[in-house]
Design an enzyme around this catalytic site. Structure first.
Site, PDB file in Angstrom:
ATOM      1  N   SER A 119       1.175  -1.590  -0.192  1.00  0.00           N
ATOM      2  CA  SER A 119      -0.661   0.004   0.052  1.00  0.00           C
ATOM      3  C   SER A 119       1.212   1.151  -0.113  1.00  0.00           C
ATOM      4  O   SER A 119       1.450   1.158   0.625  1.00  0.00           O
ATOM      5  CB  SER A 119      -0.874   0.710   1.193  1.00  0.00           C
ATOM      6  OG  SER A 119      -1.335   1.241   1.490  1.00  0.00           O
ATOM      7  N   THR A 170       1.811   3.744   3.482  1.00  0.00           N
ATOM      8  CA  THR A 170       3.348   3.377   4.553  1.00  0.00           C
ATOM      9  C   THR A 170       4.322   4.127   3.123  1.00  0.00           C
ATOM     10  O   THR A 170       4.603   3.748   1.950  1.00  0.00           O
ATOM     11  CB  THR A 170       3.726   1.696   4.276  1.00  0.00           C
ATOM     12  OG1 THR A 170       3.899   1.123   3.019  1.00  0.00           O
ATOM     13  CG2 THR A 170       2.373   1.192   4.242  1.00  0.00           C
ATOM     14  N   VAL A 216       7.909   2.707   3.669  1.00  0.00           N
ATOM     15  CA  VAL A 216       8.699   2.222   2.379  1.00  0.00           C
ATOM     16  C   VAL A 216       7.964   1.905   1.331  1.00  0.00           C
ATOM     17  O   VAL A 216       8.709   2.042   0.197  1.00  0.00           O
ATOM     18  CB  VAL A 216       8.373   0.872   3.338  1.00  0.00           C
ATOM     19  CG1 VAL A 216      10.361  -0.412   1.978  1.00  0.00           C
ATOM     20  CG2 VAL A 216       9.921   0.781   4.474  1.00  0.00           C
ATOM     21  N   CYS A 217       6.877   1.891   1.010  1.00  0.00           N
ATOM     22  CA  CYS A 217       6.403   1.754  -0.076  1.00  0.00           C
ATOM     23  C   CYS A 217       6.033   2.533  -1.128  1.00  0.00           C
ATOM     24  O   CYS A 217       6.529   2.878  -2.110  1.00  0.00           O
ATOM     25  CB  CYS A 217       4.733   1.087  -0.174  1.00  0.00           C
ATOM     26  SG  CYS A 217       4.663  -0.171   0.361  1.00  0.00           S
ATOM     27  N   GLN A 218       5.228   4.375  -0.650  1.00  0.00           N
ATOM     28  CA  GLN A 218       6.402   5.512  -0.898  1.00  0.00           C
ATOM     29  C   GLN A 218       7.373   5.636  -1.498  1.00  0.00           C
ATOM     30  O   GLN A 218       7.383   6.349  -2.644  1.00  0.00           O
ATOM     31  CB  GLN A 218       5.588   6.705  -0.091  1.00  0.00           C
ATOM     32  CG  GLN A 218       4.851   6.272   0.428  1.00  0.00           C
ATOM     33  CD  GLN A 218       4.061   7.647   1.642  1.00  0.00           C
ATOM     34  OE1 GLN A 218       4.778   8.017   2.549  1.00  0.00           O
ATOM     35  NE2 GLN A 218       2.661   7.472   1.629  1.00  0.00           N
TER      36      GLN A 218
END
Length: 164
Positions: A54, A57, A59-61
């Site tokens: 997602s 979050t 790390v995803c960003q």
């Protein structure tokens, strides 16, 4: 089934990523215009699939920002794949100025199961594990990485090196 961790706690996925040398499973995902996009829409192009749980979050960003930054110099289309609804993906990409990649949602799709990435336990159960799959122009897998710890970033250099 593959084994990964979330902050050190073991988690399983429903299967395994497609192996290097294999033909990638077809897919149909949803773009932020709510139109469907299929693997066949990118025929004849190299593809980098950066798959994340997602974009809400950190790390995803970070992963999305890194691939967006690198996309300008790539001879490939970068597909940001997550379970986020298309509206959330669009909001994130607009706020971050992410324009060099294509955000696609697993909403209305069996992608996570087909790619063996559905987490079957833990607090993120049902979302995709973090992975990068790179495909050649004929949809053959040329790089495949299931990130072993959800809160870690993928190996960007290995993924990009596979593009040749």
């Amino acid at each position: 089934m593959a084994d990964i961790t979330f902050k050190g706690t073991p988690i399983h996925t429903n299967g395994s990523l497609p192996e290097v040398g294999s033909k990638a499973p077809g897919f149909t995902l949803v773009g932020n215009d709510l139109k469907e996009a299929s693997l066949s829409d990118y025929a004849g192009k190299k593809k980098v699939l950066t798959i994340n749980p997602s974009y809400d979050t950190g790390v995803c960003q970070t992963t999305a920002r890194m691939f967006n930054k690198r996309a300008a110099g790539m001879d490939a289309v970068v597909l940001l794949v997550s379970a986020d609804l298309p509206f959330a993906q669009k909001r994130f990409c607009t706020a971050e100025g992410i324009e060099g990649v294509v955000p696609l949602s697993t909403f209305r799709s069996s992608f996570s199961d087909d790619y063996g990435l559905t987490m079957t336990g833990g607090p993120l159960q049902g979302l995709t594990a973090r992975a990068v799959v790179v495909l050649d122009e004929d949809d053959k897998v040329i790089h495949s990485q299931l990130v072993p710890e959800i809160v870690e970033e993928p190996d960007y250099e290995a993924a990009l090196a596979s593009l040749g």
